[in-house]
Write a protein that holds these residues in place. Sequence first.
Motif, mmCIF file in Angstrom:
data_model
loop_
_atom_site.group_PDB
_atom_site.id
_atom_site.type_symbol
_atom_site.label_atom_id
_atom_site.label_comp_id
_atom_site.label_asym_id
_atom_site.label_seq_id
_atom_site.Cartn_x
_atom_site.Cartn_y
_atom_site.Cartn_z
ATOM 1 N N ALA A 1 3.977 5.637 -5.604
ATOM 2 C CA ALA A 1 3.965 5.660 -7.069
ATOM 3 C C ALA A 1 2.879 6.598 -7.581
ATOM 4 O O ALA A 1 3.094 7.343 -8.542
ATOM 5 C CB ALA A 1 3.749 4.250 -7.614
ATOM 6 N N GLU A 2 1.722 6.583 -6.960
ATOM 7 C CA GLU A 2 0.629 7.476 -7.361
ATOM 8 C C GLU A 2 1.015 8.928 -7.141
ATOM 9 O O GLU A 2 0.740 9.795 -7.969
ATOM 10 C CB GLU A 2 -0.635 7.139 -6.576
ATOM 11 C CG GLU A 2 -1.830 8.001 -6.908
ATOM 12 C CD GLU A 2 -2.317 7.809 -8.330
ATOM 13 O OE1 GLU A 2 -2.831 8.779 -8.913
ATOM 14 O OE2 GLU A 2 -2.185 6.697 -8.860
ATOM 15 N N GLN A 3 1.677 9.199 -6.024
ATOM 16 C CA GLN A 3 2.104 10.563 -5.731
ATOM 17 C C GLN A 3 3.148 11.025 -6.743
ATOM 18 O O GLN A 3 3.146 12.177 -7.174
ATOM 19 C CB GLN A 3 2.680 10.611 -4.311
ATOM 20 C CG GLN A 3 2.624 11.942 -3.662
ATOM 21 C CD GLN A 3 3.022 11.844 -2.200
ATOM 22 O OE1 GLN A 3 3.847 11.030 -1.819
ATOM 23 N NE2 GLN A 3 2.425 12.687 -1.388
ATOM 24 N N GLU B 1 0.832 -1.211 0.000
ATOM 25 C CA GLU B 1 0.000 0.000 0.000
ATOM 26 C C GLU B 1 0.863 1.256 0.000
ATOM 27 O O GLU B 1 0.562 2.222 -0.691
ATOM 28 C CB GLU B 1 -0.923 0.010 1.208
ATOM 29 C CG GLU B 1 -2.045 -1.000 1.133
ATOM 30 C CD GLU B 1 -2.852 -1.063 2.412
ATOM 31 O OE1 GLU B 1 -4.078 -1.225 2.303
ATOM 32 O OE2 GLU B 1 -2.270 -0.948 3.514
ATOM 33 N N ARG B 2 1.939 1.253 0.795
ATOM 34 C CA ARG B 2 2.837 2.411 0.825
ATOM 35 C C ARG B 2 3.511 2.621 -0.515
ATOM 36 O O ARG B 2 3.645 3.747 -0.997
ATOM 37 C CB ARG B 2 3.880 2.242 1.925
ATOM 38 C CG ARG B 2 3.318 2.405 3.321
ATOM 39 C CD ARG B 2 4.419 2.525 4.347
ATOM 40 N NE ARG B 2 5.357 1.420 4.339
ATOM 41 C CZ ARG B 2 5.316 0.377 5.151
ATOM 42 N NH1 ARG B 2 4.380 0.298 6.063
ATOM 43 N NH2 ARG B 2 6.215 -0.580 5.075
ATOM 44 N N ALA B 3 3.933 1.528 -1.161
ATOM 45 C CA ALA B 3 4.583 1.636 -2.467
ATOM 46 C C ALA B 3 3.605 2.156 -3.517
ATOM 47 O O ALA B 3 3.961 2.991 -4.353
ATOM 48 C CB ALA B 3 5.145 0.280 -2.888
ATOM 49 N N ALA B 4 2.366 1.674 -3.481
ATOM 50 C CA ALA B 4 1.361 2.136 -4.440
ATOM 51 C C ALA B 4 1.050 3.611 -4.227
ATOM 52 O O ALA B 4 0.907 4.362 -5.195
ATOM 53 C CB ALA B 4 0.089 1.300 -4.313
ATOM 54 N N ALA B 5 0.963 4.044 -2.970
ATOM 55 C CA ALA B 5 0.697 5.461 -2.692
ATOM 56 C C ALA B 5 1.856 6.334 -3.151
ATOM 57 O O ALA B 5 1.646 7.416 -3.702
ATOM 58 C CB ALA B 5 0.438 5.657 -1.205
#
Length: 134
Positions: A89-91, A83-87
Amino acid sequence: MKKQPILITDAARSQDEQFRSRQLRYVSMMGLRAACLIAGAILISVRPPLLGLWLALCAAGMVLLPWAAVLIANDRPARSKAERAAAAAEQERARPVLTQHSAEQVEYLTIDVEPTDDGERWAPAEPEPDRKPR
């Protein structure tokens, strides 16, 4: 004998499940606060030995439990690495990229002051003496 199903995913609990569990924790802690209030009232009428100590414990419960209940009810589970990695990447995708221009390519805006009807030109206000000009 029934076997427990095997968990094949590490997906987080749904938002509704998380909200429901936080609600239950909050209500149970506030119920404990109410029990402290009732216990304090009963202790005053019974007058047991060490009454002051028991009343202090009840008062501490009545003061500290609401604070702790709100903190725990507003807390959400920690995010997983995925979840942290996806957030992150989105940022990174959402971050605007500023283009670099050379000084020759940049056009500057010049503000020309026109005279007013009475012939006077507008002058900027003097900076206040206690403030530094920018």
